[in-house]
Enzyme design. Structure first.
Site, PDB file in Angstrom:
ATOM      1  N   ARG A   1       3.343  -8.687 -15.999  1.00 19.25           N
ATOM      2  CA  ARG A   1       4.619  -8.322 -16.625  1.00 19.25           C
ATOM      3  C   ARG A   1       4.861  -9.211 -17.844  1.00 19.25           C
ATOM      4  NH1 ARG A   1       8.007  -6.291 -12.196  1.00 19.25           N
ATOM      5  NH2 ARG A   1       6.823  -4.461 -11.572  1.00 19.25           N
TER       6      ARG A   1
ATOM      7  N   GLU B   1      -3.400  -1.939 -14.092  1.00 20.84           N
ATOM      8  CA  GLU B   1      -3.210  -0.599 -13.546  1.00 20.84           C
ATOM      9  C   GLU B   1      -4.456  -0.104 -12.815  1.00 20.84           C
ATOM     10  OE1 GLU B   1      -0.598   1.009 -13.022  1.00 20.84           O
ATOM     11  OE2 GLU B   1       0.759  -0.205 -14.224  1.00 20.84           O
TER      12      GLU B   1
ATOM     13  N   THR C   1      -4.819  -0.257  -4.366  1.00 25.38           N
ATOM     14  CA  THR C   1      -4.985  -1.650  -3.948  1.00 25.38           C
ATOM     15  C   THR C   1      -3.623  -2.344  -4.011  1.00 25.38           C
ATOM     16  OG1 THR C   1      -7.150  -1.513  -4.992  1.00 25.38           O
ATOM     17  CG2 THR C   1      -6.430  -3.688  -4.312  1.00 25.38           C
TER      18      THR C   1
ATOM     19  N   TYR D   1     -13.797   0.618  -4.312  1.00 24.80           N
ATOM     20  CA  TYR D   1     -13.860   1.619  -5.395  1.00 24.80           C
ATOM     21  C   TYR D   1     -14.555   1.029  -6.615  1.00 24.80           C
ATOM     22  CZ  TYR D   1     -10.574   4.505  -2.755  1.00 24.80           C
ATOM     23  OH  TYR D   1      -9.969   5.276  -1.808  1.00 24.80           O
TER      24      TYR D   1
ATOM     25  N   TYR E   1      -2.221   9.456 -13.957  1.00 21.40           N
ATOM     26  CA  TYR E   1      -1.327   8.349 -13.647  1.00 21.40           C
ATOM     27  C   TYR E   1      -1.519   7.174 -14.607  1.00 21.40           C
ATOM     28  CZ  TYR E   1       0.356   4.053 -11.789  1.00 21.40           C
ATOM     29  OH  TYR E   1       0.982   2.854 -11.703  1.00 21.40           O
TER      30      TYR E   1
ATOM     31  N   ASP F   1       2.762   8.411  -9.358  1.00 23.40           N
ATOM     32  CA  ASP F   1       1.878   7.971  -8.276  1.00 23.40           C
ATOM     33  C   ASP F   1       2.524   8.353  -6.951  1.00 23.40           C
ATOM     34  OD1 ASP F   1       3.957   6.199  -7.993  1.00 23.40           O
ATOM     35  OD2 ASP F   1       2.698   4.414  -7.851  1.00 23.40           O
TER      36      ASP F   1
ATOM     37  N   CYS G   1      19.649   1.182  -1.272  1.00 23.33           N
ATOM     38  CA  CYS G   1      19.023   1.940  -2.367  1.00 23.33           C
ATOM     39  C   CYS G   1      20.035   2.244  -3.473  1.00 23.33           C
ATOM     40  CB  CYS G   1      18.435   3.250  -1.838  1.00 23.33           C
ATOM     41  SG  CYS G   1      17.618   4.211  -3.138  1.00 23.33           S
TER      42      CYS G   1
ATOM     43  N   CYS H   1      21.011  10.783  -3.388  1.00 23.01           N
ATOM     44  CA  CYS H   1      19.785  11.252  -2.723  1.00 23.01           C
ATOM     45  C   CYS H   1      20.062  12.400  -1.753  1.00 23.01           C
ATOM     46  CB  CYS H   1      19.121  10.090  -1.990  1.00 23.01           C
ATOM     47  SG  CYS H   1      17.583  10.546  -1.165  1.00 23.01           S
TER      48      CYS H   1
ATOM     49  N   SER I   1     -39.354  -4.196  15.604  1.00 20.63           N
ATOM     50  CA  SER I   1     -39.384  -3.896  17.034  1.00 20.63           C
ATOM     51  C   SER I   1     -39.911  -5.069  17.866  1.00 20.63           C
ATOM     52  CB  SER I   1     -40.257  -2.666  17.298  1.00 20.63           C
ATOM     53  OG  SER I   1     -41.513  -2.850  16.668  1.00 20.63           O
TER      54      SER I   1
END
Length: 318
Positions: free
Chosen positions: A35, A48, A54, A93, A131, A149, A211, A217, A293
């Site tokens: 940030r 991103e 993740t 990934y 995204y 997302d 919220c 909502c 073996s």
DNA sequence: AACACGGGGTT
DNA sequence: AACCCAGTGTT
């Protein structure tokens, strides 16, 4: 004018979801390493991509290390793919790391290091889909677009009590959230939406009482926010079972083998193991698949947990 | 639209 | 042990 005054009064009183959300975001703003007031596109891109599938907890230390090692896109372009993959180890990934490295080389070589700065141009990069293109465009370049997302799908599905089956009905969410994007703070809006989904509007046991959008909502009004987004019933994935072989020589080296170049974890090292079947195999079948073996295999009773961890029982992985 | 791609978390 | 979470690319 009286009419204008009335409108002003109304806009002040009316619930404005975007203003309310941004106020909430400003109050709760978390200080995260990626940030910044003037975000570096390279930083936003890296964060991103790293954050795809993740968690923040997993990403935070890895992001710092990665940037320390390759502080800019030129440095990343000069790195070897092998080094980048090793730095990515454990994040999963691995195509993300390959794409990152590939993009860096391409951008530095072809575009004189100029980072693509529109959603459209970003979308052309390998590993950058709907995204991520929108997220980088909004956060790093202030383009008024909305990344969608899983968090955003959940928040908007609940806000409007959408009955569309997700993710099939993602377009409906995309259109709705795009209409909300404030021209002056698209990046903050994008991050606020995702924070809301991650902190408050969680998949299970959403914290509706705290919220900022509680009064608006529709799902909350209906008393069952958790039942959104609507989803298709998922296909059954059977657990598959197998055995992993731990073989050491006299100097303590452990036997590994290299996986096929194509497919899951292509070209990477792994412990030898049996096939992975829906039913546990007999010890005869297991012995037949052992890498050698002429040794006496001992079933590890104590460290069985470690074995399970290595085996990754999750059906759809192996 | 369905699947592959790894890792993490919760119940 | 079983389930949930979810971006991108391929088919």
């Amino acid at each position: 004018m009286l009419k204008q005054a009335m409108e002003l009064l109304q806009t002040e009183k009316a619930f404005n979801p975007v203003i309310t959300l941004l106020d909430w975001y400003d109050l709760n703003r978390r200080e995260l390493p990626w940030r910044h007031a003037q975000p570096d596109p390279y930083h936003v891109w890296l964060s991103e991509v790293m954050l795809q599938q993740t968690t923040v907890v997993a990403v935070t230390p890895r992001y710092a290390r990665f940037l320390e090692r390759w502080p800019d896109i030129q440095a990343l372009a000069e790195a070897s793919l092998d080094d980048v993959l090793h730095e990515w180890q454990g994040l999963g990934y691995y195509a993300r790391a390959r794409n990152l490295h590939c993009c860096a080389q391409h951008i530095v070589a072809q575009d004189e290091g100029r980072f693509p700065d529109t959603e459209k141009a970003l979308h052309d990069l390998p590993g950058v889909g709907d995204y991520t293109a929108a997220a980088i465009a909004a956060i790093a370049f202030g383009e008024p677009v909305a990344p969608v997302d899983g968090n955003v799908i959940r928040v908007i599905s609940r806000l409007d009590a959408l009955e569309q089956i997700m993710p099939t009905g993602k377009q409906v969410v995309q259109k709705r959230v795009t209409r909300l994007v404030p021209e002056d703070r698209p990046g903050d809006f994008a991050q606020a939406m995702m924070d809301l989904g991650a902190i408050v509007c969680t998949p299970r046991n959403p914290k509706c009482e705290i919220c900022p959008w509680e009064e608006a909502c529709k799902a909350r009004a209906g008393g069952d926010a958790q039942s959104y987004p609507r989803k298709a019933p998922k296909k059954h994935k059977p657990t598959r079972y197998g055995v992993v072989f731990w073989l050491t020589d006299r100097s303590g080296r452990v036997m590994l083998r290299r996986r096929e170049e194509k497919g899951l974890l292509g070209g990477m090292m792994e412990f030898p193991s049996t096939e992975w079947l829906e039913q546990a195999q007999s010890s005869e079948d297991v012995a037949f698949q052992a890498p050698v073996s002429d040794v006496v295999w001992k079933e590890l009773v104590g460290p069985k947990k470690a074995l399970e961890a290595i085996a990754i029982k999750d059906s759809h992985l192996f």
